[in-house]
Design a protein around this motif. Sequence first.
Motif, mmCIF file in Angstrom:
data_model
loop_
_atom_site.group_PDB
_atom_site.id
_atom_site.type_symbol
_atom_site.label_atom_id
_atom_site.label_comp_id
_atom_site.label_asym_id
_atom_site.label_seq_id
_atom_site.Cartn_x
_atom_site.Cartn_y
_atom_site.Cartn_z
ATOM 1 N N ILE A 277 0.847 -1.186 0.000
ATOM 2 C CA ILE A 277 0.000 0.000 0.000
ATOM 3 C C ILE A 277 0.891 1.248 0.000
ATOM 4 C CG2 ILE A 277 -2.034 -1.051 1.049
ATOM 5 C CD1 ILE A 277 -1.063 0.040 3.743
ATOM 6 N N PRO A 278 0.428 2.332 -0.651
ATOM 7 C CA PRO A 278 1.282 3.512 -0.843
ATOM 8 C C PRO A 278 1.834 4.095 0.467
ATOM 9 C CG PRO A 278 -0.785 3.732 -2.071
ATOM 10 C CD PRO A 278 -0.897 2.493 -1.258
ATOM 11 N N GLY A 279 1.018 4.135 1.506
ATOM 12 C CA GLY A 279 1.451 4.737 2.764
ATOM 13 C C GLY A 279 2.642 4.020 3.384
ATOM 14 N N LEU A 280 2.699 2.716 3.214
ATOM 15 C CA LEU A 280 3.790 1.948 3.812
ATOM 16 C C LEU A 280 5.073 2.112 2.987
ATOM 17 C CD1 LEU A 280 4.426 0.228 6.226
ATOM 18 C CD2 LEU A 280 3.644 -1.784 4.989
ATOM 19 N N GLU A 281 4.946 2.097 1.677
ATOM 20 C CA GLU A 281 6.118 2.355 0.828
ATOM 21 C C GLU A 281 6.718 3.717 1.156
ATOM 22 O OE1 GLU A 281 5.774 1.956 -3.403
ATOM 23 O OE2 GLU A 281 6.131 -0.204 -3.289
ATOM 24 N N LYS A 282 5.844 4.714 1.304
ATOM 25 C CA LYS A 282 6.296 6.069 1.592
ATOM 26 C C LYS A 282 7.067 6.117 2.910
ATOM 27 C CE LYS A 282 2.788 8.629 0.306
ATOM 28 N NZ LYS A 282 1.530 9.382 0.583
ATOM 29 N N ALA A 283 6.531 5.439 3.932
ATOM 30 C CA ALA A 283 7.155 5.464 5.259
ATOM 31 C C ALA A 283 8.511 4.763 5.262
ATOM 32 C CB ALA A 283 6.218 4.814 6.275
ATOM 33 N N LEU A 284 8.670 3.763 4.402
ATOM 34 C CA LEU A 284 9.905 2.979 4.405
ATOM 35 C C LEU A 284 11.022 3.630 3.588
ATOM 36 C CD1 LEU A 284 8.317 -0.561 4.005
ATOM 37 C CD2 LEU A 284 9.655 0.215 5.956
ATOM 38 N N GLU A 285 10.643 4.494 2.664
ATOM 39 C CA GLU A 285 11.619 5.145 1.782
ATOM 40 C C GLU A 285 12.749 5.784 2.606
ATOM 41 O OE1 GLU A 285 11.002 5.020 -1.562
ATOM 42 O OE2 GLU A 285 12.629 6.316 -2.262
ATOM 43 N N GLY A 286 13.985 5.472 2.286
ATOM 44 C CA GLY A 286 15.134 6.093 2.954
ATOM 45 C C GLY A 286 15.581 5.396 4.231
ATOM 46 N N LYS A 287 14.791 4.417 4.713
ATOM 47 C CA LYS A 287 15.159 3.687 5.929
ATOM 48 C C LYS A 287 16.130 2.550 5.580
ATOM 49 C CE LYS A 287 12.200 5.837 8.765
ATOM 50 N NZ LYS A 287 11.763 6.901 7.851
ATOM 51 N N THR A 288 16.701 1.949 6.611
ATOM 52 C CA THR A 288 17.707 0.921 6.335
ATOM 53 C C THR A 288 17.594 -0.265 7.289
ATOM 54 O OG1 THR A 288 20.051 0.568 5.865
ATOM 55 C CG2 THR A 288 19.521 1.972 7.739
ATOM 56 N N THR A 289 18.372 -1.316 7.022
ATOM 57 C CA THR A 289 18.326 -2.562 7.795
ATOM 58 C C THR A 289 18.430 -2.305 9.294
ATOM 59 O OG1 THR A 289 19.460 -3.625 5.960
ATOM 60 C CG2 THR A 289 19.365 -4.863 8.014
ATOM 61 N N GLY A 290 17.604 -2.986 10.067
ATOM 62 C CA GLY A 290 17.665 -2.887 11.520
ATOM 63 C C GLY A 290 16.778 -1.803 12.097
ATOM 64 N N GLU A 291 16.318 -0.874 11.260
ATOM 65 C CA GLU A 291 15.459 0.195 11.781
ATOM 66 C C GLU A 291 14.074 -0.349 12.097
ATOM 67 O OE1 GLU A 291 15.442 4.373 10.441
ATOM 68 O OE2 GLU A 291 16.879 3.713 8.931
ATOM 69 N N GLU A 292 13.491 0.219 13.143
ATOM 70 C CA GLU A 292 12.123 -0.133 13.503
ATOM 71 C C GLU A 292 11.283 1.122 13.428
ATOM 72 O OE1 GLU A 292 11.598 -2.627 16.995
ATOM 73 O OE2 GLU A 292 13.744 -3.057 16.958
#
Length: 160
Positions: A42-57
């Motif tokens: 879903i678009p909202g989840l893709e948007k939130a994950l953009e730019g994050k990296t392994t291990g992040e919560e």
Amino acid sequence: MKIAKDCVVSINYTLTGDDGNVMDSSDGQDPLTFLQGHGNLIPGLEKALEGKTTGEELKVSINPEDGYGPYRDELVQDIPKSNFDPGQPLAVGDQFQVETEVGPLVVQVTKIEGENVSIDGNHPMAGKTLNFDVKIEEVRAATEEELSHGHAHGPGGHNH
Ligand code: ZN
């Protein structure tokens, strides 16, 4: 690496509704593995994950508009029982596909009253605010094959 379009991302997640009930979770399964930037999520989840990296919560709250869309009353219909194949048992919770003007739609039987059958074509999560608890397990570049298919391969992704 940071999550961007054309990365393959694996996440563990728990999805909770506004009532606090868990609606979905990767618990006990492979992490969900998807190709970022191709509408796999879903678009909202893709948007939130953009730019994050392994291990992040992260904790994300997603409006219906960025989730499965608003609940649409016009997708709820009453149909006479006589329209259904009499040989087929019919029960609340049954799902089937119908052809509509805008293509195939999965509908669910929500009520049977006398000769009247109510069906609902909304996604079960339509109109709901979705609260995700996400842990990013892995981020990698997609393979050529994954990019040409438009989805991730391997455990938690497509197997074919
Ligand atoms: Zn594929």
